[in-house]
Design a protein around this motif. Structure first.
Motif, PDB file in Angstrom:
ATOM      1  N   ARG A 242       0.865  -1.271   0.077  1.00  0.00           N
ATOM      2  CA  ARG A 242       0.098  -0.003   0.085  1.00  0.00           C
ATOM      3  C   ARG A 242       0.870   1.253   0.074  1.00  0.00           C
ATOM      4  O   ARG A 242       0.623   2.209  -0.631  1.00  0.00           O
ATOM      5  CB  ARG A 242      -1.123  -0.037   1.130  1.00  0.00           C
ATOM      6  CG  ARG A 242      -2.150  -1.121   1.096  1.00  0.00           C
ATOM      7  CD  ARG A 242      -3.207  -0.697   2.150  1.00  0.00           C
ATOM      8  NE  ARG A 242      -2.842  -1.050   3.425  1.00  0.00           N
ATOM      9  CZ  ARG A 242      -2.675  -1.989   4.145  1.00  0.00           C
ATOM     10  NH1 ARG A 242      -2.864  -3.279   3.576  1.00  0.00           N
ATOM     11  NH2 ARG A 242      -2.276  -2.026   5.509  1.00  0.00           N
TER      12      ARG A 242
ATOM     13  N   GLN B 120      -3.266  -3.338  -6.764  1.00  0.00           N
ATOM     14  CA  GLN B 120      -3.789  -3.353  -5.202  1.00  0.00           C
ATOM     15  C   GLN B 120      -4.105  -4.565  -4.689  1.00  0.00           C
ATOM     16  O   GLN B 120      -4.704  -4.662  -3.475  1.00  0.00           O
ATOM     17  CB  GLN B 120      -4.910  -2.098  -5.206  1.00  0.00           C
ATOM     18  CG  GLN B 120      -4.334  -0.696  -5.061  1.00  0.00           C
ATOM     19  CD  GLN B 120      -5.619   0.309  -5.467  1.00  0.00           C
ATOM     20  OE1 GLN B 120      -6.689  -0.068  -5.531  1.00  0.00           O
ATOM     21  NE2 GLN B 120      -5.122   1.536  -5.275  1.00  0.00           N
TER      22      GLN B 120
ATOM     23  N   ALA C 238      -1.876  -5.487  -2.043  1.00  0.00           N
ATOM     24  CA  ALA C 238      -2.143  -4.487  -0.962  1.00  0.00           C
ATOM     25  C   ALA C 238      -3.170  -4.467  -0.151  1.00  0.00           C
ATOM     26  O   ALA C 238      -3.303  -3.978   1.184  1.00  0.00           O
ATOM     27  CB  ALA C 238      -1.885  -2.994  -1.482  1.00  0.00           C
ATOM     28  N   ARG C 239      -3.917  -5.493  -0.623  1.00  0.00           N
ATOM     29  CA  ARG C 239      -5.349  -5.685   0.267  1.00  0.00           C
ATOM     30  C   ARG C 239      -5.041  -6.050   1.621  1.00  0.00           C
ATOM     31  O   ARG C 239      -4.358  -7.234   1.593  1.00  0.00           O
ATOM     32  CB  ARG C 239      -6.370  -6.239  -0.487  1.00  0.00           C
ATOM     33  CG  ARG C 239      -6.879  -5.551  -1.974  1.00  0.00           C
ATOM     34  CD  ARG C 239      -7.901  -6.407  -2.440  1.00  0.00           C
ATOM     35  NE  ARG C 239      -9.294  -6.521  -1.449  1.00  0.00           N
ATOM     36  CZ  ARG C 239     -10.288  -6.960  -1.812  1.00  0.00           C
ATOM     37  NH1 ARG C 239     -10.393  -7.647  -2.938  1.00  0.00           N
ATOM     38  NH2 ARG C 239     -11.399  -6.933  -1.044  1.00  0.00           N
TER      39      ARG C 239
ATOM     40  N   GLU D 220       0.949   4.060  -2.933  1.00  0.00           N
ATOM     41  CA  GLU D 220       0.685   5.447  -2.645  1.00  0.00           C
ATOM     42  C   GLU D 220       1.793   6.348  -3.172  1.00  0.00           C
ATOM     43  O   GLU D 220       1.657   7.435  -3.648  1.00  0.00           O
ATOM     44  CB  GLU D 220       0.384   5.609  -1.028  1.00  0.00           C
ATOM     45  CG  GLU D 220       0.300   6.952  -0.875  1.00  0.00           C
ATOM     46  CD  GLU D 220       0.187   6.953   0.947  1.00  0.00           C
ATOM     47  OE1 GLU D 220       0.031   8.386   1.521  1.00  0.00           O
ATOM     48  OE2 GLU D 220      -0.059   6.080   1.496  1.00  0.00           O
TER      49      GLU D 220
END
Length: 375
Positions: A127, A253, A256-257, A131
């Motif tokens: 994550r 993502q 990244a979850r 970002e």
């Protein structure tokens, strides 16, 4: 703990530390070269290279720890056989199965650390990486222009190079820009540049005291302008570009979850990612135990063949896990079967190899040659 178990645990820990540090240094070297190349191409900012390297290393730690543990156990067992130390332990009443407990004493804590990394730390690191990249992609063209560095924007349609400012109030010094338009190739040079924001929110890169050269490719048409002030409009990403970036980010993502969201999601992609996170700590335990029979070699034989076979077995294990993850993501394999199938097969392989190494062959009866009866 007995002398044998203490010596085994100490040696495995020592080898694991050396292998882990070596693999981590190699990984960081390759990663930094790749990230610096992306920074030079303008894909990422030079200010986020160290941050991306740190977070990417967190995501790589589970695999590095698994491989380090496997190599450490394999090296320890092989060294004891090569240097005939196992003869002493066998003479003391120990066997190859007595390696299981000290190996598990080292492997279980490593597997717990890997589980924490895959279930908690790695998704958080992914994550942060997403970002960082998203924040840089949403910058304007100007914010990507840094002194002493070529920067490409708009898929190479604009290329900027700027020097450090020499006048107070300027944000950039000498600037050279190449702009490719549908009909013209433009080169602009200026002595300085600064940012100017209009009341409606539009932003411009204002160049001072420069020249503009326009060339129409394939024709002799040429234009040249001198200017005191020249403005480049710095637009934000348009809607189509934002949609494209959003799609690319959506693909990244999944890793990244958070784990709790994956558990509540019944899609195949979520199941495949959950399978991968569960499989890594199990693979670390299996590989550590599998290294015991793989390392039990004949000291009279060459060492290269056994090490090669052990490496191929470990590589096959990780590739089968990846293959199972792909099948689960495509709906070709159920989640329950995909999680345990590969680990079950290699657990059976480990038990079979241990049985082969522990099995004591009965001595062959002596051959009795028939003699002719005396007359």
């Amino acid at each position: 703990m007995s002398l044998f178990k203490r010596s085994v645990v100490a040696e495995i820990s020592s080898h694991a530390g050396v292998v882990f540090s070596t693999l981590l240094i190699v990984w960081l070297s390759v990663l930094l070269v790749r990230l610096l190349g992306e920074a030079a191409n303008g894909t990422i900012g030079a200010d986020v290279v160290l941050g991306l390297a740190a977070f990417s290393s967190i995501t790589a730690l589970p695999v590095i720890l698994s491989v380090s543990l496997f190599i450490a156990v394999l090296t320890t067992v092989t060294r004891n056989f090569r240097e005939s130390e196992m003869v002493v332990w066998f003479a003391s009443g120990l066997s190859l199965k007595d390696w299981v407990r000290p190996v598990l004493r080292c492997a279980v804590p490593v597997a717990i650390v890997i589980a924490v990394l895959t279930l908690v730390a790695s998704p958080w690191a992914y994550r942060q990486i997403a970002e960082y990249r998203q924040r840089y992609e949403q910058r304007s063209d100007l914010s990507k222009v840094t002194a002493g560095q070529f920067i490409e924007t708009e898929d190479g349609a604009r290329v900027f190079f700027a020097e450090d400012p020499t006048k107070p109030g300027d944000q950039l010094g000498n600037v050279i820009a190449r702009v490719i338009e549908p009909d013209w190739l433009t080169v602009v040079s200026a002595d300085s540049a600064r940012v100017q924001t209009e009341p409606n929110g539009d932003r411009f890169l204002v160049l001072s005291q420069g020249h503009r050269y326009d060339l129409k490719p394939g024709t002799p048409e040429f234009r040249m302008f001198d200017f005191n002030r020249y403005g480049f409009r710095l637009e934000s990403k348009n809607d189509a570009g934002s949609i494209k970036v959003a799609r690319e980010m959506a693909e990244r993502q999944l890793k990244a979850r958070p784990t709790d969201q994956l558990i509540g999601d019944n899609t195949n992609n979520s199941r495949s990612q959950m399978m991968w996170r569960i499989s890594l700590p199990l693979a670390a335990l299996n590989l550590a135990l599998l290294a015991i029979p793989l390392g039990a070699v004949n000291p009279r034989l060459g060492r290269s063949g056994d090490v090669l076979i052990a490496g191929l077995v470990g590589l096959l294990y990780m590739n089968l896990i990846n293959l199972s993850r792909g099948w689960i993501g495509n709906g070709k394999l159920s989640f329950g079967l995909g999680v345990w199938l590969v680990h079950g097969v290699f657990s059976l392989l480990m038990m079979y190899m241990m049985w082969r190494k522990l099995r004591v062959k009965a001595p062959k009866p002596p051959k009795v040659e028939a003699r002719p009866a005396a007359s």
